[in-house]
Design a protein around this motif. Structure first.
Motif, mmCIF file in Angstrom:
data_model
loop_
_atom_site.group_PDB
_atom_site.id
_atom_site.type_symbol
_atom_site.label_atom_id
_atom_site.label_comp_id
_atom_site.label_asym_id
_atom_site.label_seq_id
_atom_site.Cartn_x
_atom_site.Cartn_y
_atom_site.Cartn_z
ATOM 1 N N ASN A 270 0.858 -1.182 0.000
ATOM 2 C CA ASN A 270 0.000 0.000 0.000
ATOM 3 C C ASN A 270 0.892 1.229 0.000
ATOM 4 O O ASN A 270 1.081 1.882 1.013
ATOM 5 N N SER A 271 1.462 1.520 -1.159
ATOM 6 C CA SER A 271 2.388 2.636 -1.250
ATOM 7 C C SER A 271 2.273 3.282 -2.614
ATOM 8 O O SER A 271 1.778 2.681 -3.580
ATOM 9 N N SER A 272 2.754 4.499 -2.709
ATOM 10 C CA SER A 272 2.758 5.205 -3.980
ATOM 11 C C SER A 272 3.610 4.482 -5.015
ATOM 12 O O SER A 272 3.339 4.574 -6.221
ATOM 13 N N GLU A 273 4.645 3.770 -4.566
ATOM 14 C CA GLU A 273 5.472 3.024 -5.506
ATOM 15 C C GLU A 273 4.655 1.969 -6.242
ATOM 16 O O GLU A 273 4.777 1.783 -7.455
ATOM 17 N N SER A 274 3.811 1.237 -5.510
ATOM 18 C CA SER A 274 3.005 0.184 -6.126
ATOM 19 C C SER A 274 2.003 0.755 -7.120
ATOM 20 O O SER A 274 1.845 0.241 -8.231
ATOM 21 N N LEU A 275 1.308 1.828 -6.722
ATOM 22 C CA LEU A 275 0.346 2.443 -7.631
ATOM 23 C C LEU A 275 1.045 3.023 -8.858
ATOM 24 O O LEU A 275 0.509 2.973 -9.971
ATOM 25 N N ARG A 276 2.218 3.582 -8.661
ATOM 26 C CA ARG A 276 2.966 4.140 -9.796
ATOM 27 C C ARG A 276 3.290 3.053 -10.809
ATOM 28 O O ARG A 276 3.101 3.247 -12.027
ATOM 29 N N VAL A 277 3.778 1.908 -10.335
ATOM 30 C CA VAL A 277 4.127 0.817 -11.243
ATOM 31 C C VAL A 277 2.890 0.349 -12.008
ATOM 32 O O VAL A 277 2.935 0.104 -13.218
ATOM 33 N N ALA A 278 1.766 0.245 -11.296
ATOM 34 C CA ALA A 278 0.533 -0.191 -11.956
ATOM 35 C C ALA A 278 0.068 0.826 -12.988
ATOM 36 O O ALA A 278 -0.385 0.466 -14.085
ATOM 37 N N ALA A 279 0.174 2.113 -12.664
ATOM 38 C CA ALA A 279 -0.224 3.153 -13.619
ATOM 39 C C ALA A 279 0.682 3.143 -14.846
ATOM 40 O O ALA A 279 0.216 3.252 -15.987
ATOM 41 N N LEU A 280 1.981 3.000 -14.639
ATOM 42 C CA LEU A 280 2.914 2.948 -15.767
ATOM 43 C C LEU A 280 2.645 1.747 -16.664
ATOM 44 O O LEU A 280 2.880 1.794 -17.876
ATOM 45 N N ALA A 281 2.131 0.666 -16.068
ATOM 46 C CA ALA A 281 1.822 -0.541 -16.836
ATOM 47 C C ALA A 281 0.509 -0.431 -17.593
ATOM 48 O O ALA A 281 0.112 -1.375 -18.289
ATOM 49 N N GLY A 282 -0.175 0.711 -17.473
ATOM 50 C CA GLY A 282 -1.408 0.922 -18.214
ATOM 51 C C GLY A 282 -2.621 0.251 -17.607
ATOM 52 O O GLY A 282 -3.606 -0.019 -18.305
ATOM 53 N N MET A 283 -2.594 0.010 -16.285
ATOM 54 C CA MET A 283 -3.692 -0.706 -15.641
ATOM 55 C C MET A 283 -4.854 0.190 -15.262
ATOM 56 O O MET A 283 -5.916 -0.304 -14.904
#
Length: 316
Positions: free
Chosen positions: A228-241
């Protein structure tokens, strides 16, 4: 109470959770530290440490002695610095904590310059995605992302934290670009939470006031875990999710280099993670502010300035 040197040895054992680690911090031997702690326990007539083959921790009585020892050592250090005219040369161990995402993405890189400026100071950094109790856990400073500093602590504002709604170019090409808050109901959204993940996002417009948007979740991250961190959401957003609401300290470079696109720029995200919209340095009140705490805060104020590095257009 025992001699100050014995209190210092005991406090460093608690910090390092081992006699050998404390000896390394103090520049002495493991046997010398063990003798000092044993002498202190004998003088106080109580057991201060739980000792096992794997770890060492303070007893209930030891925790109380540790907190008193920390205050005494801080005051002694401050007095020494004042009398010797060494306010600009903090020394000893500085224990601090911040969130995993902010620590990894912004803070840790600053420590090389800070440690080079103060070579007699050793920094012990803890990354925690939970509330940290300074008194209970022995931290000198916590860098806290929040809109409301806790009462009973000294809080120094370091920087504003800006959140934006964003998505990758690939996601927008496949699903379209939202042009209003109401459009979000038709998009996949990346959000914090698990069993109680929010079903709505809130936004505020300078002239149109607040609006809510129902969202459908593409991913959820369980609150309280490192995931539950900004790093996880960032990776998911960059992956186009999907769409994500993220702080610019996590995605500033992605926005500048086009890997993520800021959406609905006239609308400010509210609630949830976006409530953590200010970075504070918080520490326990003291009659003698610690030189090492002052040094860290002055350093961060200097580095962040009026506009933090992650929001500067020309930041490399």
């Amino acid at each position: 109470m025992g001699r100050l040197e014995d209190l210092q040895a005991f406090a460093r054992v608690v910090d390092a959770r081992s006699f050998s680690g404390a000896a390394k911090l103090l520049g002495t031997t493991k046997s010398a530290v063990s003798k000092q702690v044993a002498r202190l326990e004998q003088q106080l007539g109580t057991r201060l440490l739980h000792r096992t083959t794997r770890s060492i921790s303070a007893t209930a009585e030891g925790r109380g002695v540790y907190e008193r020892a920390q205050r005494l050592l801080e005051e002694a250090q401050a007095l020494d610095a004042e009398l010797a005219g060494q306010r600009e040369q903090p020394r000893g161990v500085l224990r601090l904590s911040t969130s995993t995402a902010f620590g990894n993405l912004q803070f840790t890189a600053l420590m090389a310059d800070f440690c080079a400026r103060y070579p007699q100071l050793q920094v012990v950094l803890g990354l925690n995605d939970r509330y940290v109790d300074l008194a209970e856990e022995g931290f000198d400073v916590v860098l806290r992302l929040t809109g409301r500093p806790s009462p009973g602590l000294v809080a120094r504002k370091l920087a504003d934290v800006r959140f934006v709604l964003c998505a990758s170019p690939a996601y927008l090409a496949a699903h379209g670009t939202p042009t209003s808050v109401t459009d979000l109901a038709g998009h996949r959204c990346l959000r914090f939470g698990y069993l109680h993940a929010p079903e709505r996002w809130r936004f505020r417009h300078e002239t149109e006031g607040e609006r809510e948007a129902e969202i459908s979740g593409a991913l959820r991250f369980e609150s309280g875990l490192t995931a539950n961190s900004s790093e996880s959401l960032r990776v998911a957003a960059l992956a186009g999710m999907g769409l994500a609401v993220l702080p610019t300290y996590a995605i500033g470079r992605d926005l500048r280099e086009g890997r993520l696109i800021a959406l609905l720029p006239d609308w400010t995200p509210l609630g949830g993670p976006a409530e953590a919209n200010v970075l504070y340095a918080v520490y326990l009140p003291s009659r003698f502010p610690s030189p090492k705490v002052r040094a860290l805060i002055d350093f961060l104020v200097e580095r962040f300035g009026e506009l933090p590095p992650w929001d500067r257009p020309d930041e490399a």
